[in-house]
Design a protein around this motif. Structure first.
Motif, PDB file in Angstrom:
ATOM      1  N   TYR A  36       0.836  -1.209   0.000  1.00 53.13           N
ATOM      2  CA  TYR A  36       0.000   0.000   0.000  1.00 53.13           C
ATOM      3  C   TYR A  36       0.870   1.259   0.000  1.00 53.13           C
ATOM      4  N   GLU A  37       2.033   1.150   0.640  1.00 51.94           N
ATOM      5  CA  GLU A  37       3.040   2.215   0.650  1.00 51.94           C
ATOM      6  C   GLU A  37       4.393   1.543   0.782  1.00 51.94           C
ATOM      7  N   LEU A  38       5.422   2.179   0.277  1.00 48.48           N
ATOM      8  CA  LEU A  38       6.756   1.606   0.405  1.00 48.48           C
ATOM      9  C   LEU A  38       7.115   1.466   1.876  1.00 48.48           C
ATOM     10  N   PRO A  39       7.761   0.359   2.271  1.00 45.52           N
ATOM     11  CA  PRO A  39       8.058   0.136   3.692  1.00 45.52           C
ATOM     12  C   PRO A  39       9.061   1.143   4.244  1.00 45.52           C
ATOM     13  N   THR A  40       8.966   1.377   5.550  1.00 44.74           N
ATOM     14  CA  THR A  40       9.887   2.300   6.212  1.00 44.74           C
ATOM     15  C   THR A  40      11.310   1.768   6.165  1.00 44.74           C
ATOM     16  N   TYR A  41      11.482   0.498   6.505  1.00 44.22           N
ATOM     17  CA  TYR A  41      12.793  -0.147   6.432  1.00 44.22           C
ATOM     18  C   TYR A  41      12.950  -0.789   5.057  1.00 44.22           C
ATOM     19  N   PRO A  42      13.977  -0.458   4.315  1.00 41.02           N
ATOM     20  CA  PRO A  42      14.131  -1.016   2.960  1.00 41.02           C
ATOM     21  C   PRO A  42      14.201  -2.536   2.939  1.00 41.02           C
ATOM     22  N   HIS A  43      14.868  -3.150   3.940  1.00 41.70           N
ATOM     23  CA  HIS A  43      15.011  -4.605   3.900  1.00 41.70           C
ATOM     24  C   HIS A  43      13.691  -5.334   4.185  1.00 41.70           C
ATOM     25  N   PHE A  44      12.679  -4.624   4.686  1.00 40.95           N
ATOM     26  CA  PHE A  44      11.373  -5.254   4.852  1.00 40.95           C
ATOM     27  C   PHE A  44      10.765  -5.618   3.490  1.00 40.95           C
ATOM     28  N   TYR A  45      11.118  -4.864   2.462  1.00 35.43           N
ATOM     29  CA  TYR A  45      10.584  -5.152   1.133  1.00 35.43           C
ATOM     30  C   TYR A  45      11.025  -6.538   0.667  1.00 35.43           C
ATOM     31  N   SER A  46      12.310  -6.808   0.767  1.00 38.79           N
ATOM     32  CA  SER A  46      12.809  -8.117   0.328  1.00 38.79           C
ATOM     33  C   SER A  46      12.345  -9.230   1.268  1.00 38.79           C
ATOM     34  N   GLU A  47      12.218  -8.931   2.568  1.00 45.79           N
ATOM     35  CA  GLU A  47      11.754  -9.946   3.524  1.00 45.79           C
ATOM     36  C   GLU A  47      10.336 -10.400   3.196  1.00 45.79           C
ATOM     37  N   VAL A  48       9.447  -9.449   2.944  1.00 45.72           N
ATOM     38  CA  VAL A  48       8.056  -9.794   2.665  1.00 45.72           C
ATOM     39  C   VAL A  48       7.951 -10.509   1.321  1.00 45.72           C
ATOM     40  N   CYS A  49       8.713 -10.032   0.332  1.00 43.67           N
ATOM     41  CA  CYS A  49       8.671 -10.699  -0.978  1.00 43.67           C
ATOM     42  C   CYS A  49       9.161 -12.144  -0.878  1.00 43.67           C
ATOM     43  N   ASN A  50      10.177 -12.370  -0.056  1.00 44.38           N
ATOM     44  CA  ASN A  50      10.714 -13.726   0.072  1.00 44.38           C
ATOM     45  C   ASN A  50       9.796 -14.655   0.850  1.00 44.38           C
ATOM     46  N   MET A  51       8.741 -14.110   1.483  1.00 41.01           N
ATOM     47  CA  MET A  51       7.768 -14.974   2.160  1.00 41.01           C
ATOM     48  C   MET A  51       7.014 -15.860   1.177  1.00 41.01           C
ATOM     49  N   LEU A  52       6.993 -15.485  -0.092  1.00 40.09           N
ATOM     50  CA  LEU A  52       6.282 -16.295  -1.071  1.00 40.09           C
ATOM     51  C   LEU A  52       6.918 -17.678  -1.214  1.00 40.09           C
ATOM     52  N   ARG A  53       8.186 -17.787  -0.822  1.00 39.42           N
ATOM     53  CA  ARG A  53       8.863 -19.087  -0.911  1.00 39.42           C
ATOM     54  C   ARG A  53       8.373 -20.061   0.155  1.00 39.42           C
ATOM     55  N   ALA A  54       7.677 -19.548   1.176  1.00 41.74           N
ATOM     56  CA  ALA A  54       7.285 -20.397   2.308  1.00 41.74           C
ATOM     57  C   ALA A  54       6.370 -21.527   1.881  1.00 41.74           C
TER      58      ALA A  54
ATOM     59  N   ASP B 111       7.692   9.995  -2.199  1.00 42.79           N
ATOM     60  CA  ASP B 111       8.322   8.798  -1.632  1.00 42.79           C
ATOM     61  C   ASP B 111       9.717   8.582  -2.209  1.00 42.79           C
ATOM     62  N   ALA B 112      10.379   9.640  -2.606  1.00 44.72           N
ATOM     63  CA  ALA B 112      11.658   9.515  -3.314  1.00 44.72           C
ATOM     64  C   ALA B 112      12.705   8.780  -2.481  1.00 44.72           C
ATOM     65  N   GLN B 113      12.806   9.102  -1.193  1.00 45.94           N
ATOM     66  CA  GLN B 113      13.822   8.468  -0.347  1.00 45.94           C
ATOM     67  C   GLN B 113      13.566   6.972  -0.196  1.00 45.94           C
ATOM     68  N   ARG B 114      12.344   6.598   0.087  1.00 43.51           N
ATOM     69  CA  ARG B 114      12.014   5.180   0.257  1.00 43.51           C
ATOM     70  C   ARG B 114      12.150   4.427  -1.067  1.00 43.51           C
ATOM     71  N   LEU B 115      11.792   5.079  -2.158  1.00 45.76           N
ATOM     72  CA  LEU B 115      11.904   4.441  -3.469  1.00 45.76           C
ATOM     73  C   LEU B 115      13.364   4.171  -3.815  1.00 45.76           C
ATOM     74  N   ALA B 116      14.242   5.136  -3.541  1.00 44.83           N
ATOM     75  CA  ALA B 116      15.667   4.960  -3.821  1.00 44.83           C
ATOM     76  C   ALA B 116      16.252   3.837  -2.981  1.00 44.83           C
ATOM     77  N   ALA B 117      15.779   3.690  -1.743  1.00 45.24           N
ATOM     78  CA  ALA B 117      16.291   2.632  -0.875  1.00 45.24           C
ATOM     79  C   ALA B 117      15.864   1.248  -1.345  1.00 45.24           C
ATOM     80  N   VAL B 118      14.757   1.168  -2.093  1.00 46.40           N
ATOM     81  CA  VAL B 118      14.252  -0.129  -2.562  1.00 46.40           C
ATOM     82  C   VAL B 118      14.815  -0.494  -3.928  1.00 46.40           C
ATOM     83  N   VAL B 119      14.797   0.443  -4.883  1.00 44.22           N
ATOM     84  CA  VAL B 119      15.220   0.125  -6.255  1.00 44.22           C
ATOM     85  C   VAL B 119      16.580   0.699  -6.618  1.00 44.22           C
ATOM     86  N   GLY B 120      17.183   1.519  -5.745  1.00 48.24           N
ATOM     87  CA  GLY B 120      18.449   2.161  -6.069  1.00 48.24           C
ATOM     88  C   GLY B 120      18.217   3.572  -6.570  1.00 48.24           C
TER      89      GLY B 120
END
Length: 756
Positions: free
Chosen positions: A688-706, A725-734
Motif C-alpha cells: 500500500y506504501e513503500l516500507p519504512t525499512y528497505p530490507h522489509f521489502y525483500s523480507e516480505v517478498c521472500n515470504m512467497l517461498r514459504a 516517496d523519493a527516499q524510500r523508493l531509492a532505498a528499494v530500487v536504487g
C-alpha cells in the motif's frame, strides 16, 4: 530598637494621629519619636489597623516588606541610648515578629531557611519525587515494570546520604586530580563553545537568514553536508592522524578510552590509533560541538562502535563542565569574593542536567551506564564509587532464560530486541570526579537517560496538573539514538519532547543566578545545544526534526549518502514487481490520494476469486484502520493482523489465510517489526506504501517461498508510490532507477527478480 508598650490596639488607634496612622500603615510600627525606650526587654506586640480606620487603600505587604527592613536599619542608627546588647536581642525579636506577621508571603522567599535535604524532599509532592527518580509509571501502574521490581517509598529515591557527596555547590576541585589542566587550554572546543557570545541581532536574523550549505566528502563517512543559519559557515576535513592530547580529553579519559575501545581495534590499528576510522571522524564532528545526523547506524554492524564514541563525548563534556564549576568554587573560596562579584564565575545553566540520552529500551540504557563506569574506571586498581548499582542491574538487566529457546528470527531482529526491551523508563545519573550516582533526582543529575515514553509521562500535556519539564531547560547535549525505532513506537513522543527542550523553567530550583551563563538567562540555550541524531535510515520525519529543531550556532552536519543498489536486489524469488505511480497535488493530500487510487484502480483487479491469497502490507496504522473499515463496509472476504491483535487472533488469521478461507489479509508494518512472523500462503502481494525499512521489502517478498505448490507463475507484486516517496523508493530500487521512475512520464514500471 524599643518596642511598643502594652497598650491595646483600640487604645492605640484612638490616640494615634493621622500622621502616626500613615507611618504605622507604611512601616508596620510607630514612629521612633514616640517610643518609650527602656533597657528592660519588652514583649513585642503587633499593631494592625482595622478596616474602619481612617486609611486609604494600603500597599501590599509584599511590596512594603523591603521598605520596612531598610527603614528599620536607618532608624536603628538614630538611637543613641540603647546598648549593643539590647540591640541584638531586639533585632531577634523583630525578625520573629516579622515571621509571624508575613508568614504567608515570606515562606522560603529569601532562601535563608536552614532545611535539610530530607525536609526539602518531604515538602515536595511524593508523586513527583517518585516519577523523577523511578523509571516507572507515575500513575502507579505496574504493567511496564520489569519482573522482580517493587514500588518503594519516596524517601529512598532522594538518596539523601549521597546528596552532599554529589552536590556541585558544596564540593571543590581536588588539587591533585589535575582535572583542570585541559580547561586552561584556550583551544579547548568545550570552552570555545560555551564562551562564545552571540549578539541580539544575530539571534533575530536566524529566523530570516537562508541556510548556507557546503558539501564535503570524507574518507569513511562519505558525503557530508555542512549547514548553518548563522552568517559564518566553517567546514573542515579530518586529519590523517590524531593525537589524544589534541582532542583535549579530560582525565582520566586519555588512559581509560584505549582499554574501553579495545574490542573494536585489531592488529597495527590498535597501536597507531585509539579510534576506528569511523569513530575518529564521528568524534571530530562531535568534539567540534556541531549538530550531527548519522542515518547509517545499524544494530548489527556499527551500533556498539557508535555508542562507545558518543559515551566518550558525553563523559568528556560532563567532566569538563563539572570541573569548571568545582574550580570556580575553589577560586571563590580562596579569593573570598561575594556572590556576583565576577562574571568569570558564570559556569552553569538554570538547572543542573546537561545531557539527555534518548534510547528505546532498558538494555540500551544499561549498556550506556556500563560504558560510563568503564570510561571512569579503566584498568585502575582503585574502583570508582557507584551508588545503587545492584538495584540498577536488577531493574535494567535481563534473564536469558526468559527468552524462548526455539525462537528463530533474522539477525537484525536479534540485535535490536536483545536483553530487557521495556520501553518505559527514565533514570538520572550524577557524576562527580570519580564517583557515579544512579537514580539521582533529576535536578541533582548531570545526565538523564530515558525513553520517549518515559519522558512523555513526566512532561505531560496541556491541562494536566502533574507535569514537569524544567529539567530540560539547560540541556547542552542531546543524543537521540536509534531514532528509526521511535517511528515504530510513537513518533509523537519525540516531537513532544523536542517542543519542550530548552524552555525557561517555571521555578528557580535553588539556582544561584550569579553563576548562570548569560546566554542561558537570555533564553538562548537552544542555540548552544548540540544534538546528535543516530538512525538506521533516511526518513522524512527524522530529517524534519533535524532541520527544524537543530539550530546550533556551530552549525549542522548531515550524512547524505545515496544507496546505489536497493533492497530489491535481495529478493530471491522470481517475481514481477509492478510499481504504479499515483499523483498528488501536495504532501498533505498524499494520504487521500493513495486511498482513492487503491480503491478505484488497484482493488478492482483483485476482487475476482482467482486473485485469492492477497496480502496487503500497510506501513501506517491509520491507513490500516481506514482500509479495514472500508473492507468491512464493502463486505469483502478478509482478515487482518496488527500490533494490537491478540495471539489467538493472529493464529486464526494466519490459518484462514493459508487455507484460502479469507481472500485478503491486511498486515501492518509495526506487527512485522515486532514479531517477524513468516506469513504462509501468499500469492499476490500489494505494498500500500513503500516500507519504512528497505530490507522489509525483500523480507516480505521472500515470504512467497514459504509455500510453493507450483503457483510461481501466477505470483504478483504491486507497489504504490508518489513523488513524495523519493527516499524510500531509492532505498528499494536504487538511486538511479528511482530518478528515472520519478522523471519518467510513465506511471507503471516493471522489474523482474529471482533466480534464473
Amino acid at each position: 530598637m524599643g518596642k511598643r508598650g502594652s497598650r491595646s490596639q483600640s487604645q492605640l488607634l484612638n490616640t494615634l494621629t493621622k500622621k502616626q496612622k500613615k507611618h504605622l500603615r507604611d512601616f508596620g510600627e510607630e514612629h521612633p519619636f514616640y517610643d518609650k525606650v527602656s533597657r528592660k526587654e519588652a514583649k513585642p506586640q503587633i499593631c494592625q489597623l482595622s478596616e474602619s480606620s481612617d486609611t486609604s487603600s494600603s500597599e501590599s505587604e509584599a511590596e512594603s516588606e523591603a521598605e520596612q527592613v531598610s527603614g528599620y536599619h536607618k532608624l536603628l542608627a538614630t538611637l543613641k541610648n540603647v546598648s549593643e546588647e539590647d540591640e541584638e536581642d531586639e533585632e531577634e525579636e523583630e525578625e520573629e515578629e516579622d515571621s509571624v506577621v508575613d508568614e504567608a508571603e515570606m515562606e522560603d522567599e529569601d532562601g535563608d531557611s536552614d532545611v535539610s535535604v530530607e525536609e526539602e524532599t518531604a515538602a515536595e509532592s511524593p508523586d513527583m519525587q517518585e516519577s523523577m527518580a523511578l523509571p516507572a509509571d507515575p500513575e502507579g501502574n505496574d504493567g511496564d515494570r520489569p519482573r522482580g521490581t517493587s514500588q518503594e517509598s519516596p524517601e529512598e529515591f532522594t538518596d539523601a546520604k549521597h546528596e552532599s557527596l554529589f552536590s556541585l555547590e558544596t564540593n571543590f576541585l581536588e588539587e591533585d586530580s589535575g582535572s583542570s589542566c585541559s580547561l586552561k587550554a584556550s583551544q579547548d572546543p568545550f570552552l570555545q563553545h560555551v564562551s562564545k557570545e552571540l549578539k541580539e541581532k544575530e539571534i533575530q536574523a536566524v529566523a530570516t537568514n537562508p541556510k548556507t550549505t557546503h558539501q564535503l566528502k570524507w574518507p569513511v563517512l562519505g558525503q557530508l553536508v555542512f549547514s548553518s543559519k548563522f552568517q559564518k559557515l566553517e567546514t573542515f576535513k579530518p586529519p590523517k592522524d590524531i593525537d589524544l592530547k589534541s582532542l583535549h580529553l579530560q582525565k582520566p579519559l586519555e588512559s581509560t578510552w584505549t582499554k574501553t575501545n579495545s574490542q573494536f581495534l585489531s592488529g597495527p590499528q590498535k597501536s597507531s590509533s585509539p579510534f576506528t576510522p569511523l569513530q575518529k571522524e564521528l568524534f571530530l564532528i562531535m568534539n567540534s560541538y556541531r549538530d550531527l545526523f548519522y542515518p547509517e547506524r545499524t544494530a548489527l554492524k556499527n551500533g556498539e562502535e557508535i555508542r562507545h564514541v558518543y559515551c566518550l563525548h558525553v563523559i568528556n563534556h560532563v567532566l569538563k563542565a563539572n570541573a569548571q564549576v568545582l574550580g570556580n568554587n575553589s577560586r571563590r573560596r580562596s579569593q573570598k569574593l561575594g556572590v556576583g562579584d565576577d562574571d568569570d564565575f558564570r559556569d552553569q545553566g538554570l538547572t543542573r542536567p546537561k545531557v539527555l540520552i534518548v534510547v528505546p529500551f532498558r538494555e540500551a540504557a544499561l549498556r550506556v551506564v556500563q560504558l560510563f563506569i568503564s570510561l571512569l574506571e579503566g584498568d585502575s586498581k582503585k574502583k570508582i564509587i557507584v551508588s545503587n548499582k545492584k538495584r540498577f542491574k536488577g531493574e535494567y538487566g535481563s534473564d536469558p532464560e526468559e527468552r524462548p529457546p526455539n525462537l528463530k528470527r533474522p539477525e537484525d531482529y536479534e540485535a535490536v530486541f536483545v536483553g530487557n526491551i521495556d520501553d518505559h523508563f527514565r533514570i538520572g545519573v550524577a557524576i562527580l570526579q570519580r564517583s557515579i550516582r544512579l537514580y539521582a533526582p533529576f535536578y541533582s543529575s548531570d545526565i538523564l537517560i530515558a525513553s520517549p515514553l518515559g519522558l512523555r509521562t513526566i512532561i505531560g500535556g496541556e491541562g494536566e496538573k502533574k507535569r514537569d519539564f524544567d529539567f530540560l531547560s539547560s540541556i547542552e547535549l542531546l543524543i537521540i539514538d536509534q531514532a528509526d525505532i521511535y517511528l515504530m513506537q510513537n513518533w509523537e513522543h519525540v516531537l513532544h519532547l523536542m517542543n519542550h527542550m530548552n524552555l525557561l523553567p517555571l521555578d528557580s530550583h535553588g539556582v544561584d543566578f550569579s553563576r548562570v551563563r548569560m546566554w542561558s538567562l537570555n533564553n538562548w540555550s537552544k542555540y548552544y545545544r548540540q544534538t546528535l541524531l543516530f538512525g538506521a535510515l533516511q526518513d522524512a520525519q527524522i530529517n524534519s526534526v533535524f532541520n527544524k529543531y537543530c539550530v546550533n550556532v556551530q552549525g549542522q552536519v548531515a550524512l547524505r549518502n545515496v544507496p546505489m543498489t536497493g533492497s530489491i536486489s535481495h529478493v530471491l524469488v522470481q517475481l514481477p514487481h509492478v510499481f504504479q505511480r499515483m499523483e498528488a497535488e501536495n504532501l498533505a493530500s498524499v494520504i487521500d490520494a493513495r486511498f482513492n487510487f487503491f480503491v478505484n484502480k488497484i482493488l478492482p483487479q483483485y476482487r475476482d476469486a482467482v486473485m485469492s491469497h492477497t496480502l496487503v502490507y500497510i506501513p501506517s496504522y491509520f491507513d490500516f484502520v481506514r482500509l479495514r473499515n472500508y473492507f468491512k463496509k464493502e463486505e469483502l472476504n478478509f482478515t487482518h493482523i496488527c500490533e494490537y491483535t491478540q495471539k489467538s487472533g493472529v493464529s486464526r488469521a494466519r490459518h484462514f489465510f493459508l487455507q484460502g478461507e479469507k481472500q485478503f489479509l491486511l498486515l501492518t508494518e509495526r506487527f512485522h517489526f515486532y514479531k517477524r512472523y513468516t506469513i504462509k500462503g501468499i500469492r499476490n502481494l500489494i505494498f500500500y506504501e513503500l516500507p519504512t525499512y528497505p530490507h522489509f521489502y525483500s523480507e516480505v517478498c521472500n515470504m512467497l517461498r514459504a509455500t510453493t505448490r507450483g503457483e510461481e507463475a501466477t505470483w504478483t507484486c504491486t507497489v504504490l508510490y508518489s513523488k513524495y516517496d523519493a527516499q524510500r523508493l531509492a532505498a528499494v530500487v536504487g538511486v538511479e532507477r528511482a530518478a528515472q521512475m520519478l522523471q519518467s512520464k510513465k506511471n507503471v514500471h516493471l522489474f523482474i527478480t529471482g533466480e534464473r
